[in-house]
Design an enzyme around this catalytic site. Structure first.
Site, short mmCIF file in Angstrom:
data_model
loop_
_atom_site.label_atom_id
_atom_site.label_comp_id
_atom_site.label_asym_id
_atom_site.label_seq_id
_atom_site.Cartn_x
_atom_site.Cartn_y
_atom_site.Cartn_z
N SER A 280 0.82 -1.21 0.00
CA SER A 280 0.00 0.00 0.00
C SER A 280 0.85 1.25 0.00
O SER A 280 1.91 1.29 0.63
CB SER A 280 -0.92 0.02 1.22
OG SER A 280 -1.67 1.23 1.22
N LYS B 128 -4.53 -6.83 3.41
CA LYS B 128 -4.58 -5.70 2.46
C LYS B 128 -6.03 -5.44 2.02
O LYS B 128 -6.44 -4.28 1.85
CB LYS B 128 -3.69 -6.01 1.24
CG LYS B 128 -3.72 -4.91 0.17
CD LYS B 128 -3.29 -3.56 0.71
CE LYS B 128 -3.06 -2.46 -0.28
NZ LYS B 128 -3.94 -2.26 -1.38
N HIS C 112 -7.57 -3.55 4.78
CA HIS C 112 -7.00 -2.19 4.71
C HIS C 112 -7.81 -1.36 3.71
O HIS C 112 -8.21 -0.23 3.97
CB HIS C 112 -5.53 -2.28 4.28
CG HIS C 112 -4.93 -0.98 3.83
ND1 HIS C 112 -5.20 -0.43 2.58
CD2 HIS C 112 -4.10 -0.10 4.43
CE1 HIS C 112 -4.57 0.71 2.44
NE2 HIS C 112 -3.88 0.94 3.56
N ASN C 113 -8.07 -1.95 2.55
CA ASN C 113 -8.80 -1.21 1.50
C ASN C 113 -10.25 -0.97 1.89
O ASN C 113 -10.81 0.08 1.56
CB ASN C 113 -8.72 -1.95 0.17
CG ASN C 113 -7.37 -1.75 -0.51
OD1 ASN C 113 -6.38 -1.47 0.15
ND2 ASN C 113 -7.33 -1.89 -1.81
N ARG D 24 -20.62 4.30 -3.36
CA ARG D 24 -19.90 4.35 -4.66
C ARG D 24 -20.81 3.79 -5.75
O ARG D 24 -20.90 4.35 -6.85
CB ARG D 24 -18.61 3.53 -4.60
CG ARG D 24 -17.51 4.23 -3.85
CD ARG D 24 -16.15 3.62 -4.23
NE ARG D 24 -15.12 3.99 -3.28
CZ ARG D 24 -13.82 3.76 -3.45
NH1 ARG D 24 -13.40 3.14 -4.54
NH2 ARG D 24 -12.95 4.12 -2.55
C1 6PG Z 1 -3.22 1.27 -1.66
C2 6PG Z 1 -4.51 1.37 -2.46
C3 6PG Z 1 -4.35 0.71 -3.77
C4 6PG Z 1 -5.40 1.12 -4.77
C5 6PG Z 1 -6.78 0.61 -4.50
C6 6PG Z 1 -7.83 1.52 -5.09
O1 6PG Z 1 -3.30 0.78 -0.55
O2 6PG Z 1 -2.20 1.72 -2.16
O3 6PG Z 1 -5.55 0.76 -1.75
O4 6PG Z 1 -4.25 -0.65 -3.56
O5 6PG Z 1 -5.40 2.48 -4.84
O6 6PG Z 1 -6.89 -0.63 -5.09
O7 6PG Z 1 -8.98 0.82 -5.06
P1 6PG Z 1 -10.26 1.22 -5.85
O8 6PG Z 1 -9.88 1.43 -7.29
O9 6PG Z 1 -11.16 0.05 -5.64
O10 6PG Z 1 -10.77 2.48 -5.23
#
Ligand code: 6PG
Length: 470
Positions: A131, A185, A188-189, A290
């Protein structure tokens, strides 16, 4: 570079792969990258720091043949079929004991399948969450490796060197067995989605609700980021309000269509939480909002049918900004609480053995959800590594108690004037339910028993009971 062989190889030289590889090179490792597109290899070599050992090649075999054993190979390619394609291309080329790392956002069940598939062939496969976006990859991301602990021991030095540092400690740690790295992860997202939703709601209330322009919005987010709300997401929001659109000279944020995209990790978090029976309504709501944003045509029709009750929130600006900052702080804590409670349950139910204190420690730097709040949570898990929900920590409780009335006030004003604040409301509802000694679910049990003889338990004696209700 021992024997003229490279220490680390990367498959996929898009901006993330390139930057992570250059970061490794900056820390003294010799690195080689493969991409079919020769321009990507050229871009890799030309952006390397002088004196570092960096090479770009256009065939996989060229890369594999020039690597130290056991080979340490990472792929940063889109999740899904591209990962399986790379695995199949690699299989004839690698040897037993080599380590193949998927550094993308793969679904954890795919990772589990791949771990097993490659294990049978003597290859270590690791799912590793990375990330921090493009900038983080180059300067220090947060790294969430999971899977084979023996393989982790082999790549640990490199990952620790390139990861972000907080108080001298590298933002990388072993996240547990199997697909734990990708699982952590994913969550996290999910938290990332939820906090972004909350910030967008506060933006709406400040902008349409009390009429702040972009310069004033910048100032509010700056003040918030300079205080207890300090976080990467608040910081970038602060800066977004100042960015000019080079096409119109308006502020860019005002020129962006209000339809949010997603690649799926937030949805996966919600889906998996449902399977585990872990409630995380703020994350669910962030995914839903979203999705709702993409129904633009229907929203335009509905906007004509249902006029809002009013447009401005009649509270003195300074008072409202203070209340809103506290509301955002409160709700942000709830987002982390929900995600971490999910990891707590997944750790045992999915047999991943996730060290939650380490998760919180490595999220303090480099990643998208880094914030000063993580220091508080880290202290909570250090005091009690078996904490099932951070809302049960006495220090977190004090923070929430101090802010909760302001969240209630904000919700009251916002709902009366017709603003959608799904994330803020669901954070308060979750809190109010979680802290309830008695929920109204006794009635649900009565209804279930009434129409379906599903039975219920009693408060005064053990056992299972059924009543003929009609
Ligand atoms: C990170 C982000 C990265 C990415 C996401 C965006 O931790 O660096 O989470 O992994 O920006 O996948 O996700 P979306 O396109 O679903 O918003």
């Amino acid at each position: 570079m021992a024997n003229n062989l490279f220490d680390f190889g990367m498959i996929g030289l898009g901006v993330m792969g390139r930057n992570l590889l250059l970061n490794m090179a900056d820390h003294g490792f010799s690195v080689i990258g493969f991409d079919k597109d020769p321009q990507k290899g050229t871009a890799l070599e030309s952006s390397a720091t002088a004196g570092t050992i960096v090479k770009g090649v256009t065939t996989l075999a060229e890369m594999i043949n020039q690597m130290q054993r056991p080979r340490k190979i990472m792929m940063l390619v889109p999740a899904g079929k591209p990962v399986d394609d790379v695995v199949n291309d690699l299989l004839p080329l690698v040897d037993k004991g080599d380590i193949v790392i998927d550094g993308g956002n793969s679904h954890y069940t795919d990772t589990l399948r791949r771990v097993k598939y490659l294990e049978e062939k003597g290859i270590h496969f690791m799912g590793v969450g990375v990330s921090g976006g493009e900038h983080g990859a180059r300067t220090g991301p947060s790294i969430m490796p999971g899977g084979d602990s023996e393989a982790y021991a082999n790549v640990r030095t490199i990952l620790e060197a390139v990861a972000a540092k907080v108080n001298g400690s590298a933002c990388v740690a072993y996240m547990g067995k199997g697909a734990a790295g990708h699982y952590v992860k994913m969550v996290h997202n999910g938290i990332e989605y939820a906090i972004m939703q909350l910030i967008s709601e506060t933006y709406d209330l400040l902008h349409r609700g009390i009429g702040l322009d972009n310069d004033e919005l910048h100032k509010v987010f700056k003040d918030w980021n300079d205080g207890e709300l300090q976080s990467f997401l608040v910081e970038i929001t602060r800066d977004i309000f100042l960015k000019e659109d080079d096409k119109t000279k308006n502020r860019l944020v005002d020129m962006i269509l209000d339809k949010a995209g997603s690649k799926g990790t937030g949805k996966w978090t919600s889906q998996d939480a449902m399977d585990l029976a872990v409630p995380l309504p703020v994350i669910d709501m962030a995914v839903a909002m979203r999705d709702l944003s993409s129904y633009k045509d229907e929203r335009l029709q509905a906007a004509k049918l249902y006029k809002g009750p009013g447009t401005s929130i009649e509270v003195p600006r300074e008072v409202f900004i203070q209340q809103l900052g506290d509301a955002l702080y409160f709700a942000t804590i709830i987002c982390y609480a929900q995600g971490l409670a999910m990891l707590y349950k997944a750790s045992s139910e999915l047999d991943m053995q996730i060290p939650i204190a380490d998760v919180v420690r490595i999220w303090r730097g480099g990643c998208i959800i880094r914030s000063t709040l993580l220091e508080t949570f880290y202290s909570a898990y250090q005091a009690n590594p078996k904490l099932s929900n951070i809302l049960l920590d006495p220090n977190v409780a004090k923070l929430l108690q101090a802010k909760k009335q302001h969240l209630r006030n904000v919700i009251m004003h916002a709902t009366q004037t017709g603003y959608s604040i799904a994330g803020l409301i669901s954070s308060l509802s979750y809190f109010d339910a979680y802290r309830s000694e008695r929920m109204p679910t006794n009635l649900i049990q009565a209804q279930r028993d009434y129409f379906g003889a599903h039975t219920y338990q009693r408060i005064d004696m053990p056992g299972s009971f059924h009543t003929e209700w009609s």
